[in-house]
Design a protein around this motif. Sequence first.
Motif, PDB file in Angstrom:
ATOM      1  N   HIS A 230       4.871  -2.148  31.643  1.00 51.76           N
ATOM      2  CA  HIS A 230       4.753  -3.557  32.004  1.00 51.76           C
ATOM      3  C   HIS A 230       3.309  -4.048  31.906  1.00 51.76           C
ATOM      4  O   HIS A 230       3.056  -5.184  31.488  1.00 51.76           O
ATOM      5  CB  HIS A 230       5.289  -3.783  33.417  1.00 51.76           C
ATOM      6  N   ASP A 231       2.336  -3.199  32.274  1.00 52.73           N
ATOM      7  CA  ASP A 231       0.932  -3.594  32.198  1.00 52.73           C
ATOM      8  C   ASP A 231       0.325  -3.366  30.812  1.00 52.73           C
ATOM      9  O   ASP A 231      -0.827  -3.738  30.564  1.00 52.73           O
ATOM     10  CB  ASP A 231       0.108  -2.855  33.252  1.00 52.73           C
ATOM     11  N   GLY A 232       1.064  -2.745  29.889  1.00 56.86           N
ATOM     12  CA  GLY A 232       0.595  -2.545  28.529  1.00 56.86           C
ATOM     13  C   GLY A 232      -0.380  -1.409  28.355  1.00 56.86           C
ATOM     14  O   GLY A 232      -0.951  -1.247  27.275  1.00 56.86           O
ATOM     15  N   GLU A 233      -0.588  -0.574  29.369  1.00 50.04           N
ATOM     16  CA  GLU A 233      -1.562   0.513  29.277  1.00 50.04           C
ATOM     17  C   GLU A 233      -0.943   1.849  28.872  1.00 50.04           C
ATOM     18  O   GLU A 233      -1.653   2.773  28.499  1.00 50.04           O
ATOM     19  CB  GLU A 233      -2.286   0.680  30.623  1.00 50.04           C
ATOM     20  N   THR A 234       0.381   1.942  28.928  1.00 43.02           N
ATOM     21  CA  THR A 234       1.063   3.204  28.643  1.00 43.02           C
ATOM     22  C   THR A 234       2.203   2.971  27.661  1.00 43.02           C
ATOM     23  O   THR A 234       2.854   1.923  27.693  1.00 43.02           O
ATOM     24  CB  THR A 234       1.614   3.833  29.939  1.00 43.02           C
ATOM     25  N   VAL A 235       2.444   3.964  26.808  1.00 37.20           N
ATOM     26  CA  VAL A 235       3.590   3.956  25.901  1.00 37.20           C
ATOM     27  C   VAL A 235       4.544   5.059  26.332  1.00 37.20           C
ATOM     28  O   VAL A 235       4.132   6.217  26.505  1.00 37.20           O
ATOM     29  CB  VAL A 235       3.158   4.168  24.440  1.00 37.20           C
ATOM     30  N   ILE A 236       5.826   4.699  26.505  1.00 35.20           N
ATOM     31  CA  ILE A 236       6.865   5.670  26.845  1.00 35.20           C
ATOM     32  C   ILE A 236       7.681   5.929  25.591  1.00 35.20           C
ATOM     33  O   ILE A 236       8.160   4.986  24.944  1.00 35.20           O
ATOM     34  CB  ILE A 236       7.771   5.161  27.976  1.00 35.20           C
ATOM     35  N   ALA A 237       7.857   7.198  25.217  1.00 36.00           N
ATOM     36  CA  ALA A 237       8.581   7.554  23.998  1.00 36.00           C
ATOM     37  C   ALA A 237       9.644   8.593  24.320  1.00 36.00           C
ATOM     38  O   ALA A 237       9.368   9.617  24.971  1.00 36.00           O
ATOM     39  CB  ALA A 237       7.623   8.097  22.947  1.00 36.00           C
ATOM     40  N   THR A 238      10.884   8.342  23.859  1.00 39.63           N
ATOM     41  CA  THR A 238      11.992   9.282  24.036  1.00 39.63           C
ATOM     42  C   THR A 238      12.506   9.714  22.674  1.00 39.63           C
ATOM     43  O   THR A 238      12.274   9.042  21.663  1.00 39.63           O
ATOM     44  CB  THR A 238      13.133   8.647  24.851  1.00 39.63           C
ATOM     45  N   SER A 239      13.242  10.820  22.662  1.00 42.33           N
ATOM     46  CA  SER A 239      13.776  11.359  21.414  1.00 42.33           C
ATOM     47  C   SER A 239      15.303  11.361  21.451  1.00 42.33           C
ATOM     48  O   SER A 239      15.917  10.816  22.378  1.00 42.33           O
ATOM     49  CB  SER A 239      13.230  12.763  21.173  1.00 42.33           C
ATOM     50  N   LEU A 240      15.894  12.025  20.444  1.00 40.72           N
ATOM     51  CA  LEU A 240      17.339  11.969  20.293  1.00 40.72           C
ATOM     52  C   LEU A 240      18.064  12.979  21.169  1.00 40.72           C
ATOM     53  O   LEU A 240      19.063  12.653  21.812  1.00 40.72           O
ATOM     54  CB  LEU A 240      17.724  12.192  18.818  1.00 40.72           C
ATOM     55  N   LYS A 241      17.553  14.204  21.217  1.00 41.21           N
ATOM     56  CA  LYS A 241      18.292  15.274  21.882  1.00 41.21           C
ATOM     57  C   LYS A 241      17.423  16.032  22.872  1.00 41.21           C
ATOM     58  O   LYS A 241      17.605  17.240  23.065  1.00 41.21           O
ATOM     59  CB  LYS A 241      18.863  16.235  20.845  1.00 41.21           C
ATOM     60  N   ASN A 242      16.458  15.342  23.467  1.00 45.22           N
ATOM     61  CA  ASN A 242      15.560  16.002  24.413  1.00 45.22           C
ATOM     62  C   ASN A 242      15.678  15.374  25.791  1.00 45.22           C
ATOM     63  O   ASN A 242      15.807  14.152  25.921  1.00 45.22           O
ATOM     64  CB  ASN A 242      14.106  15.896  23.954  1.00 45.22           C
ATOM     65  N   LYS A 243      15.593  16.211  26.796  1.00 41.42           N
ATOM     66  CA  LYS A 243      15.482  15.702  28.158  1.00 41.42           C
ATOM     67  C   LYS A 243      14.037  15.315  28.447  1.00 41.42           C
ATOM     68  O   LYS A 243      13.768  14.473  29.287  1.00 41.42           O
ATOM     69  CB  LYS A 243      15.970  16.755  29.142  1.00 41.42           C
ATOM     70  N   MET A 244      13.121  15.950  27.721  1.00 41.36           N
ATOM     71  CA  MET A 244      11.700  15.649  27.877  1.00 41.36           C
ATOM     72  C   MET A 244      11.376  14.323  27.197  1.00 41.36           C
ATOM     73  O   MET A 244      11.982  13.948  26.186  1.00 41.36           O
ATOM     74  CB  MET A 244      10.867  16.760  27.240  1.00 41.36           C
ATOM     75  N   PHE A 245      10.391  13.608  27.748  1.00 45.61           N
ATOM     76  CA  PHE A 245       9.852  12.406  27.090  1.00 45.61           C
ATOM     77  C   PHE A 245       8.342  12.396  27.266  1.00 45.61           C
ATOM     78  O   PHE A 245       7.787  13.175  28.051  1.00 45.61           O
ATOM     79  CB  PHE A 245      10.496  11.120  27.640  1.00 45.61           C
ATOM     80  N   TYR A 246       7.663  11.538  26.515  1.00 44.11           N
ATOM     81  CA  TYR A 246       6.205  11.509  26.489  1.00 44.11           C
ATOM     82  C   TYR A 246       5.679  10.211  27.100  1.00 44.11           C
ATOM     83  O   TYR A 246       6.304   9.143  26.954  1.00 44.11           O
ATOM     84  CB  TYR A 246       5.676  11.616  25.061  1.00 44.11           C
ATOM     85  N   LEU A 247       4.518  10.335  27.749  1.00 44.10           N
ATOM     86  CA  LEU A 247       3.754   9.185  28.218  1.00 44.10           C
ATOM     87  C   LEU A 247       2.396   9.207  27.524  1.00 44.10           C
ATOM     88  O   LEU A 247       1.660  10.213  27.634  1.00 44.10           O
ATOM     89  CB  LEU A 247       3.561   9.235  29.740  1.00 44.10           C
ATOM     90  N   TYR A 248       2.069   8.139  26.839  1.00 43.69           N
ATOM     91  CA  TYR A 248       0.807   8.060  26.104  1.00 43.69           C
ATOM     92  C   TYR A 248      -0.092   7.028  26.783  1.00 43.69           C
ATOM     93  O   TYR A 248       0.190   5.829  26.759  1.00 43.69           O
ATOM     94  CB  TYR A 248       1.071   7.675  24.654  1.00 43.69           C
ATOM     95  N   ASP A 249      -1.170   7.498  27.426  1.00 47.26           N
ATOM     96  CA  ASP A 249      -2.132   6.628  28.095  1.00 47.26           C
ATOM     97  C   ASP A 249      -3.118   6.110  27.045  1.00 47.26           C
ATOM     98  O   ASP A 249      -3.963   6.870  26.548  1.00 47.26           O
ATOM     99  CB  ASP A 249      -2.874   7.400  29.186  1.00 47.26           C
ATOM    100  N   MET A 250      -3.023   4.828  26.706  1.00 44.44           N
ATOM    101  CA  MET A 250      -3.858   4.264  25.633  1.00 44.44           C
ATOM    102  C   MET A 250      -5.305   4.103  26.074  1.00 44.44           C
ATOM    103  O   MET A 250      -6.215   4.125  25.239  1.00 44.44           O
ATOM    104  CB  MET A 250      -3.296   2.916  25.184  1.00 44.44           C
ATOM    105  N   MET A 251      -5.556   3.914  27.363  1.00 44.45           N
ATOM    106  CA  MET A 251      -6.918   3.731  27.829  1.00 44.45           C
ATOM    107  C   MET A 251      -7.723   5.022  27.704  1.00 44.45           C
ATOM    108  O   MET A 251      -8.874   5.025  27.293  1.00 44.45           O
ATOM    109  CB  MET A 251      -6.925   3.246  29.285  1.00 44.45           C
ATOM    110  N   GLU A 252      -7.076   6.147  28.053  1.00 43.19           N
ATOM    111  CA  GLU A 252      -7.758   7.433  28.015  1.00 43.19           C
ATOM    112  C   GLU A 252      -7.448   8.231  26.760  1.00 43.19           C
ATOM    113  O   GLU A 252      -8.072   9.269  26.513  1.00 43.19           O
ATOM    114  CB  GLU A 252      -7.380   8.256  29.254  1.00 43.19           C
ATOM    115  N   GLY A 253      -6.472   7.761  25.964  1.00 41.45           N
ATOM    116  CA  GLY A 253      -6.096   8.485  24.759  1.00 41.45           C
ATOM    117  C   GLY A 253      -5.426   9.818  25.047  1.00 41.45           C
ATOM    118  O   GLY A 253      -5.546  10.772  24.259  1.00 41.45           O
ATOM    119  N   ARG A 254      -4.699   9.918  26.146  1.00 41.35           N
ATOM    120  CA  ARG A 254      -4.095  11.177  26.577  1.00 41.35           C
ATOM    121  C   ARG A 254      -2.579  11.096  26.455  1.00 41.35           C
ATOM    122  O   ARG A 254      -1.953  10.118  26.878  1.00 41.35           O
ATOM    123  CB  ARG A 254      -4.487  11.493  28.014  1.00 41.35           C
TER     124      ARG A 254
END
Length: 536
Positions: A285-309
């Motif tokens: 909502h604040d535009g600082e993080t990207v949430i990414a999910t896949s097709l067959k994974n329970k795991m998902f990723y969080l990409y912090d754009m401010m810190e590049g992590r």
Amino acid sequence: MEDVDVIALPEAEDRAPAKKRPRPPKFNARQEAQSRQRNVRRLAALGAEDGSVQLLEALVFGAEDELVERLVEQVDEQQVDTLLLEDGVGESGESEAEDEARLQPQPTRGAAWVDEDDELEEEVDMKHRYRRDLVRGEAESTMTKQKLQQRMREQFQRSMGGTPSWAESSAVKKRKKKRRDDEDEDEDEDEDEEDDLLRRTGNFVASPDSLPSGVLRMKKCLHANSARPSEDRLSTVQFHPSAQVVMTAGLDQSVSLFQVDGKTNPKIQSIHLDRFPVHKAQFSHDGETVIATSLKNKMFYLYDMMEGRVTPVHTVRGLNEARVKEFTVCPEGGALLLTGTNGYLHLLTLKTKEVVRSMKINGDVSGVAFSHDGSKVFANSEEGEVYVWDMRSSRCVNRFTDDGCVKGTSIAASPNGRYLACGSQSGVVNLYSQEACLNSANPKPLRAVMNLLTSATSLAFNPSSEILAIASRAEDEAVRLVHLSSLTVFSNFPVSKKKIVYRASCLDFSPHSGFFSLANNKGHAPLFRLLHYKDF
């Protein structure tokens, strides 16, 4: 003497005897003086007193010394003038001739795009590949330069949605300015009358800044991800909520960010997620993080754009699902609504990475949409039913059947809280009043949009709630834009000699509706400039 070389001289030709030159008469000083005196007396008698006669007299009758002195003085004066003139050139850098030339009116130079040869009645071959788009019929195999120039001007104005301000003449700009000033004065005078008129007519009077129906003025831009096209199908395209940035993600296991300028769209950053084909990616909502999910994974990723992590989330406490695939970002921020199996919806907080509550509907969930304030959530089931949940109490406040729907596929709510769109497998998109959906058990659609012939898989409202974009990923070029005020479809999209949309899987508008983009199965994100809107 015999050994001496003797050069024989040419024989002299016979010449006539030379004549003797007559000797000049001897100078008689006495006779010359007497002659001068006689001539002086004659001129005095005639009264020749002017300067020219005196000069002639001195020249003819003597005074050679005075004449020589006078000529020497004139030569000296000319030399002095010449030196002064040269000094003046050295000081100012310009001669008098250059000064006079500068003072003369200079000829007016023509504009750089004006060519004198264009005035000639010369025929231009219109069969060239660069001019084929300007031909309107087979008879126009050739065209005069004047007509070609007019045709190009018309094409430019159509692409720009009219004549841009920088191309208008000063006279036209002055007239427009005067007209605006007059309108401002009239507006001040008639303000009370307009307010009274609006009170009496209500919503039947359209705002002068409202989007017109029929034809949507737009311009095709360079693909949003042209700096880095995807090597596989794109699954996501989304504009940043506050920055002039667009994100793309797809099955090539990458998430990319691009700056949107409509010309080059340079790449900002791209991250690769190993063995993680991205099914969906969204900004927080604040535009600082990207949430990414896949097709067959329970795991998902969080990409912090401010810190590049990039942070992987392997487990979510309280989540009993085999995979995390579909989700929706909550408008209030800090939370996700995950779509589970068997009709479950799970509210996940990003801070603690745990599920705080769950909701369930009958059948499988096919689409989720939040109301503009985040207080309500609309869930569409594959059985064709729509559920309305209150997020604060986690209670279902209404439930109705989508009119004529056999299997629901998608749902979207307008940002102004006025409309709700429900897509079905048949391609029909029903447009409802959001108020009726909250209060009625059997709301009737305001309009059934039947322009899609295959399943309506993607729906998106623009931020001003004037346009609804609908698409089907089952067919090429199956994208339409609906004008909400008139409930009609724009006739000029998509219209192209060459396919550019293909099969669209995601649609999005920029924060102020200045741009529209979509993700297709060719790895591209076609970008369009909506000319009605001035801001990004």
